[in-house]
Enzyme design. Sequence first.
Site, short mmCIF file in Angstrom:
data_model
loop_
_atom_site.label_atom_id
_atom_site.label_comp_id
_atom_site.label_asym_id
_atom_site.label_seq_id
_atom_site.Cartn_x
_atom_site.Cartn_y
_atom_site.Cartn_z
N LYS A 1 0.84 -1.20 0.00
CA LYS A 1 0.00 0.00 0.00
C LYS A 1 0.88 1.25 0.00
O LYS A 1 1.72 1.43 0.87
CB LYS A 1 -0.91 0.01 1.23
CG LYS A 1 -1.69 1.31 1.42
CD LYS A 1 -2.62 1.27 2.64
CE LYS A 1 -3.26 2.63 2.90
NZ LYS A 1 -4.12 2.65 4.11
N ASP B 1 -2.57 10.21 3.75
CA ASP B 1 -3.98 9.84 3.91
C ASP B 1 -4.69 10.84 4.81
O ASP B 1 -4.60 10.77 6.03
CB ASP B 1 -4.06 8.42 4.52
CG ASP B 1 -5.49 7.97 4.72
OD1 ASP B 1 -6.42 8.63 4.18
OD2 ASP B 1 -5.70 6.94 5.40
N LYS C 1 -10.08 12.92 8.31
CA LYS C 1 -9.61 12.47 9.62
C LYS C 1 -9.58 13.64 10.59
O LYS C 1 -9.42 14.78 10.18
CB LYS C 1 -8.19 11.91 9.49
CG LYS C 1 -8.10 10.55 8.86
CD LYS C 1 -6.66 10.07 8.83
CE LYS C 1 -6.55 8.71 8.18
NZ LYS C 1 -7.23 7.64 8.92
N ASP D 1 1.56 6.24 5.63
CA ASP D 1 0.58 5.32 5.02
C ASP D 1 1.11 4.67 3.74
O ASP D 1 0.37 3.98 3.04
CB ASP D 1 -0.73 6.08 4.76
CG ASP D 1 -1.95 5.18 4.95
OD1 ASP D 1 -1.80 4.09 5.52
OD2 ASP D 1 -3.04 5.58 4.50
N ASP E 1 -12.23 7.21 3.87
CA ASP E 1 -11.02 6.96 4.65
C ASP E 1 -10.63 5.47 4.63
O ASP E 1 -9.54 5.11 5.06
CB ASP E 1 -11.21 7.44 6.09
CG ASP E 1 -9.89 7.59 6.83
OD1 ASP E 1 -8.83 7.53 6.18
OD2 ASP E 1 -9.94 7.78 8.06
N GLU F 1 -9.53 3.78 2.26
CA GLU F 1 -9.04 3.88 0.89
C GLU F 1 -7.99 2.82 0.56
O GLU F 1 -7.80 2.48 -0.61
CB GLU F 1 -8.45 5.28 0.64
CG GLU F 1 -6.99 5.49 1.06
CD GLU F 1 -6.72 5.32 2.55
OE1 GLU F 1 -7.68 5.38 3.33
OE2 GLU F 1 -5.56 5.11 2.93
N ARG G 1 -7.85 -0.39 1.05
CA ARG G 1 -8.44 -1.57 0.41
C ARG G 1 -8.87 -1.27 -1.04
O ARG G 1 -8.89 -2.15 -1.89
CB ARG G 1 -9.60 -2.10 1.26
CG ARG G 1 -10.70 -1.11 1.47
CD ARG G 1 -11.60 -1.47 2.64
NE ARG G 1 -11.02 -1.06 3.92
CZ ARG G 1 -11.62 -1.25 5.10
NH1 ARG G 1 -12.81 -1.85 5.16
NH2 ARG G 1 -11.05 -0.84 6.21
N1 BES Z 1 -4.27 4.44 6.94
C1 BES Z 1 -5.42 4.23 7.72
C2 BES Z 1 -5.21 3.21 8.83
C3 BES Z 1 -4.46 3.68 10.03
C4 BES Z 1 -5.02 4.54 10.94
C5 BES Z 1 -3.20 3.19 10.27
C6 BES Z 1 -4.31 4.92 12.06
C7 BES Z 1 -2.50 3.56 11.40
C8 BES Z 1 -3.05 4.44 12.29
C9 BES Z 1 -6.55 3.71 6.86
O1 BES Z 1 -6.59 4.19 5.56
C10 BES Z 1 -7.83 4.14 7.51
O2 BES Z 1 -8.06 5.31 7.57
N2 BES Z 1 -8.63 3.19 7.96
C11 BES Z 1 -9.83 3.47 8.65
C12 BES Z 1 -10.86 2.49 8.17
C13 BES Z 1 -12.27 2.81 8.65
C14 BES Z 1 -12.76 4.07 8.01
C15 BES Z 1 -13.16 1.64 8.31
C16 BES Z 1 -9.57 3.33 10.13
O3 BES Z 1 -8.84 2.43 10.54
O4 BES Z 1 -10.08 4.15 10.89
ZN ZN Z 2 -4.82 4.79 4.78
MN MN Z 3 -7.67 6.04 5.45
#
Ligand code: BES
Ligand code: ZN
Ligand code: MN
Length: 498
Positions: free
Chosen positions: A268, A273, A280, A291, A350, A352, A354
Amino acid sequence: MEFSIKLGSPEKQRSGCLMVGIFVDGNLTDAAQKIDKAANNMLSGIFAQGDMSGKVGSTLLLHNVPNILSERVLLVGLGKRDEFTARQYLDSIRSAMRTLFATGSKDAVCYLPELPLTNRDSAWCISQAVLAAFDTTYRFDHLKSKAEKNKHTLCKIQFGLLSGKPTAKQNASITQAAAVGQGMKLTKDLGNLPGNICTPSYLAQQALNLAKSHKSLKVTVLEEKDMQKLGMGSLLSVTRGSDEPAKLITLEYRGADKKQKPVVLVGKGVTFDTGGISLKPGAEMDEMKYDMCGAASVLGTLQAIAEIGLKLNVVGIIPTCENMPSGSATKPGDIVTSMSGQTIEILNTDAEGRLILCDALTYAAKFEPTSVIDIATLTGACVIALGHVASGLYSNQDTLAQELLAAGEQTYDRAWHMPLWDEYQPQLDSNFADIQNIGGRAGGSITAACFLSRFTKDYRWAHLDIAGTAWKSGKEKGATGRPVTLLAQYLINCVQPD
Ligand code: BES
Ligand code: ZN
Ligand code: MN
């Protein structure tokens, strides 16, 4: 830094520093005993006086030890002998290296890898010592206008053997560990670079540079129009809000016969992000420059195996873009068509990672892989589940999962096997499309993996969620270089199964 193996007793070595161990009960290791004897029981005297406890990770630096040809002796605490396992060894070697690099020594002879450990041989101890040297000297300060003055003077570390001859395995472990250490450095550097420098184009340039310096690597970079033609509507939906062009980078490493099917690594590469329209919160958002650590681990691993010249074919695929809000950004509720033909309702922009991975995973099938492993800072939920110790491991095939777990155990870059059961899949049912991109709060790391599993049915696949392990927050903020050692070890094991 130069590493090698040296045969001989410590008191006879002419070096900047000798590194030897002591246990909490005052017992000295064989090498320490030799020094103690030559120096009229100086080491045991120091223990008796209470100046060195022998606790794991404690160190004591001695100068002018009598009858010793080296300038310094570094006494390293090892803890209790019957509790001395891989974990304690790693703690003491890291602390020993940290102390060593703070001295003015130009070279050192380290006798710690000779300690007997259950399930780990001296070749393992040597490679971990090499990696510890890389890790403890890593700095990321070239973006400060004045470089910090903590540069060490050390340029050579020898690993001392009291008897026997260096084995081929021990020598190979040095070359391999040094290559992996360099690879991890690349991974950390890319991770630590800010989003305004490390853009998708920058990552593509890094891949081109790697291919330039290694004949065994070939690189191709697909542009947005190429991805359009391939029908990568899911990946492209993430980059819509950004002014930086998205890239799909493919690195092909040829280490074996053309006919041999490759292992594919997919990383990835979201270079920043923001969450997109599902923006966020502001606190610690800077950390979302990390990210792209999955992508960075693919580049670092490929550099390492190219350096080693591993006899295996490996393909690295890096979908990379930014996730930004703007007038053209994807909105919650939008429905897109992925390269696989499956339609996706994007309920949260968010989620994204996947969305870019699913198209890259569909693309991966064209390489007819023996296995595909994706590496992604995918979910905050994984951090809640496993903290910052283990990466989350998911797989549609149990042997592959076991092989990756074993590689992680071997290098102490550990992963934990998580469930990918069908019972979780309904959380992704959408009223309007084939699938939705979020599965609710419950089991967030699992449903993210379930989402990916819908695109990986045709091959052996595993997914590593490295959201908790790729970087550290707070005072020690910085990329860890994980899971490069796990991946490199897995690939090495593919060539020489134990
Ligand atoms: N890059 C983030 C995941 C992440 C968040 C990694 C904090 C490390 C620390 C990912 O793209 C994301 O934002 N995931 C969301 C998914 C949710 C919206 C289903 C998450 O984990 O909050
Ligand atoms: Zn992300
Ligand atoms: Mn995200």
